[in-house]
Design an enzyme around this catalytic site. Structure first.
Site, PDB file in Angstrom:
ATOM      1  N   THR A  71       1.653  -1.069   8.880  1.00 29.21           N
ATOM      2  CA  THR A  71       2.561  -1.137  10.605  1.00 29.21           C
ATOM      3  C   THR A  71       0.851  -1.083  11.357  1.00 29.21           C
ATOM      4  O   THR A  71       1.583  -2.139  12.441  1.00 29.21           O
ATOM      5  CB  THR A  71       3.279  -0.076  10.639  1.00 29.21           C
ATOM      6  N   GLY A 114       1.532   5.481   4.515  1.00 29.27           N
ATOM      7  CA  GLY A 114       0.346   6.206   5.734  1.00 29.27           C
ATOM      8  C   GLY A 114      -0.990   5.250   5.057  1.00 29.27           C
ATOM      9  O   GLY A 114      -2.003   6.077   5.588  1.00 29.27           O
ATOM     10  N   ASP A 160       2.061  25.833 -13.818  1.00 28.30           N
ATOM     11  CA  ASP A 160       0.662  25.109 -14.693  1.00 28.30           C
ATOM     12  C   ASP A 160       1.052  24.349 -16.242  1.00 28.30           C
ATOM     13  O   ASP A 160       0.770  23.452 -16.371  1.00 28.30           O
ATOM     14  CB  ASP A 160      -0.158  26.642 -15.090  1.00 28.30           C
ATOM     15  N   HIS A 183      -8.800  30.309 -13.538  1.00 28.97           N
ATOM     16  CA  HIS A 183      -8.218  28.324 -13.540  1.00 28.97           C
ATOM     17  C   HIS A 183     -10.347  28.216 -12.850  1.00 28.97           C
ATOM     18  O   HIS A 183     -10.803  26.885 -13.151  1.00 28.97           O
ATOM     19  CB  HIS A 183      -7.426  28.316 -11.989  1.00 28.97           C
ATOM     20  N   GLU A 190      -5.479  33.970 -10.836  1.00 28.01           N
ATOM     21  CA  GLU A 190      -6.667  32.352  -9.857  1.00 28.01           C
ATOM     22  C   GLU A 190      -8.409  32.600 -10.600  1.00 28.01           C
ATOM     23  O   GLU A 190      -8.816  31.206 -10.914  1.00 28.01           O
ATOM     24  CB  GLU A 190      -6.298  32.206  -8.702  1.00 28.01           C
ATOM     25  N   GLY A 194       0.940  -1.055   0.341  1.00 25.42           N
ATOM     26  CA  GLY A 194       0.131   0.121   0.054  1.00 25.42           C
ATOM     27  C   GLY A 194       0.603   1.552  -0.178  1.00 25.42           C
ATOM     28  O   GLY A 194       2.275   1.130   0.209  1.00 25.42           O
TER      29      GLY A 194
END
Length: 620
Positions: free
Chosen positions: A213, A209, A504, A432, A429, A206
């Protein structure tokens, strides 16, 4: 944790031995210099013999007198003795004069105290202590040299393992896979009576995180057996043969604690593919791996020992390690979905005071792609923010702020930015945002800011509604247009380009290259994978691309990448040209508030759309 009972027992034995030696020395010193055996006589006999000039010498210690006669005397059944002791019944000030008068040799002493005895013995104790110290140092040096090949594994006994499956959430399929292992450790006869064989090894795969464990510790806690943990890097040292010796010692230790679980974290450090390293066939890593293979499935059987290992690089493991009989079972722990994230959040927040406005379901939906460790960090960051604000409970605003910090970086409000740069960032921004809202199938905008975060002067964050496992060609093309929307806004509104679009463009170029060379999304190139990855197995990273295609194909690849990116940039410019009014409103609102959420953007564009419509009706 390694048991400290043998160490305590040895320390107690050492203390007892040295205490006994010290008492014996003190007792022996009390009998030193006492001379021959003396007879106790009455004080009156002593005075009579002294006045008869038969006393040769005396030693006075307070009121005690010890001495010797010139000629032996007899007293009752005590025959012919010369050494005597007596005690003065009262202080006799004239005794000293009489002793001198009758020519008796007199010696006066003070009564010995424990302090004087200790002071006289102390040098000998220090000398013996120094001698013992050097002997132990020599022995410990030999032990270190001889113990270099011993395993450095930590043993957690069954009553010390606190983790259970209740502490693990979001990986229900992995829990089911490991239930058989737990049942075997609890009741082996249930499987062996039918001729079944439990897997000797379980490999947990995996991304980092995801709780590999923690899952291993939970299995040990559920099975109530000892848990022996070691890292793969602990096997290999600078000396040849140490790794193999430590593997043998590890399994010997496991046999003494059988049934038990051995857990090797990051096994790729020792289990990498043989024959690919720079050290050849006699490389120390390979010797360690060979010993591990033999211990897992060799001539000797290790009954009751289950080896669990974790890695996020299964592609570099040796095939002999993954064959049936060694790692029989492979359990995948992937990043959790919405339900898994909700379960993980419940686990990490069950001991934390939460305010009534905290909605864990909203947090779970708003954190796609987060691993278990990311969610634990989110909860911890929220708790720290609440503590910093002197709050008694964690509120939803702290969770949202912590999420923005993890996704977009820490706010850098102290960074000085000119008005022109702020205006440029606001339009960038805003570009976007408009492109993302205009294209179908795009992820909704979560938040947009012109406050510098991390290394960026501004950020537009989009979060998907649903979990994505595959991506269509249309989605990839729309994503390219979204990436280049900021550059298109700068070009159309400000009439110039800036370096702010550099990141970008880099991301867009990489995505277009993957579409052409890996995913077969170019009609001209076709469904081909071009460019074989070259990896150095001990570096564990891709260090280059092997060109397995001609120069003509390379030119075609470059042309296709350029065409795809250019068309995406043209699409972004076309969208922004049609909606310049909304872009200017968005940029103005960003300059005023600096941060806009997705809901606020919806309200702004909706109101501006109504106003624009009214103005058009008046003009008509």
């Amino acid at each position: 944790m390694v048991s400290k009972e043998p160490q305590r027992r040895r320390a107690l034995q050492t203390v007892i031995v040295w205490t006994a030696i010290l008492i014996a020395v003190i007792i022996a010193l009390q009998f030193i210099n006492r001379g021959p055996k003396s007879i106790e006589i009455p004080y009156s006999i002593f005075l009579r013999e002294m006045r008869g000039k038969n006393v040769k010498e005396v030693t006075l210690t307070d009121r005690s007198i010890r001495g010797r006669f010139k000629a032996s005397i007899s007293l009752g059944d005590k025959q012919n003795f010369t050494d005597f002791t007596t005690l003065m019944p009262f202080e006799d000030p004239d005794l000293a004069n009489e002793l001198v008068k009758f020519n008796v040799e007199v010696v006066a002493k003070q009564r010995s105290s424990w302090g004087s005895i200790v002071l006289s013995v102390l040098p000998w104790i220090l000398l013996i202590g120094v001698w013992v110290f050097f002997i132990r140092q020599m022995q410990s040096g030999q032990n270190r040299a001889l113990g270099f090949g011993r395993s450095r594994a930590k043993v957690i006994l069954e009553n010390k393992t606190s983790a259970t499956f209740d502490d693990v959430a979001g990986v229900e399929e992995a829990k089911q896979e490991l239930e058989e292992v737990i049942e075997f450790l609890r009741d082996p006869r249930k499987f062996t009576r039918l001729g079944g064989r439990i897997p000797k090894g379980v490999l947990l795969l995996g991304p980092p995180g995801t709780g590999k464990t923690l899952m291993a510790r939970a299995v040990a806690g559920e099975a109530k057996v000892p848990f022996i943990s070691i890292s793969g890097s602990n096997f290999v040292e600078m000396f040849v043969g140490v790794g193999a010796s430590r593997v043998r010692d590890l399994f010997d230790q496991a046999k003494r604690n059988s049934p038990c679980i051995i857990f090797i974290d990051e096994i790729d450090a020792v289990g990498r593919l043989r024959g690919a390293g720079l050290g050849g066939g006699h490389d120390e890593r390979e010797q360690t791996l060979n010993q591990l293979l033999v211990e897992m499935d060799g001539f000797e059987t290790n009954e009751g020992i289950i080896l669990m290992a974790a890695t996020n690089r299964p592609d570099i493991l040796d095939p002999a390690l993954l064959r049936p009989g060694r790692f029989d079972r492979v359990v995948v722990l992937d990043r959790p979905d919405v339900r898994g994230r909700l379960g993980i959040l419940k686990v990490h927040t069950r001991k934390k005071p939460l305010d009534k406005d905290v909605n864990l379901e909203v947090l779970a939906r708003g954190t796609p792609g987060f691993s278990g460790a990311d969610l634990a960090n989110l909860v911890n960051e929220a708790a720290l923010l609440a503590a910093r604000n002197n709050k008694q409970k964690i509120m939803m605003v702290e969770f949202e702020e912590a999420k923005d910090k993890i996704l977009m970086g820490v706010e850098r409000k102290s960074l000085l930015i000119s008005d022109d740069e702020k205006r440029l960032t606001a339009y960038h921004e805003g570009g976007h945002v408009l492109v993302a809202r205009s294209l179908p199938g795009m992820d909704p905008i979560h938040k947009v800011t012109i406050i510098p975060r991390g290394m960026a002067l501004g950020l537009t964050q989009a979060l998907p509604i649903d979990e994505r496992r595959t991506y269509s060609k249309t989605y990839c093309l729309n994503q390219l247009a979204f990436m280049l929307g900021g550059r298109a806004a700068e070009k159309l509104v400000l009439g110039d380009l800036s370096t702010g679009a550099g990141n970008d463009i880099e991301k867009a170029t990489k995505l277009a290259r993957k579409m052409v060379c890996e995913w077969g999304m170019s009609e001209k190139i076709g469904p081909l994978t071009l460019g074989e990855k070259q990896e150095e197995i001990f570096l564990g990273r891709e260090i280059g691309m092997h060109r397995d295609y001609s120069e003509e194909t390379a030119r075609d690849i470059d042309d296709e990448i350029k065409r795809i990116v250019t068309e995406a940039a043209a699409k972004a410019e076309s969208i922004i040209k049609k909606d310049l009014a909304n872009l200017k409103v968005l940029a103005q609102k960003l300059l005023e508030k600096e941060i806009l959420s997705g809901e606020e953007i919806d309200v702004i564009l909706k109101e501006n759309g109504k106003t624009t419509g009214k103005n058009r009706q008046k003009k008509n």
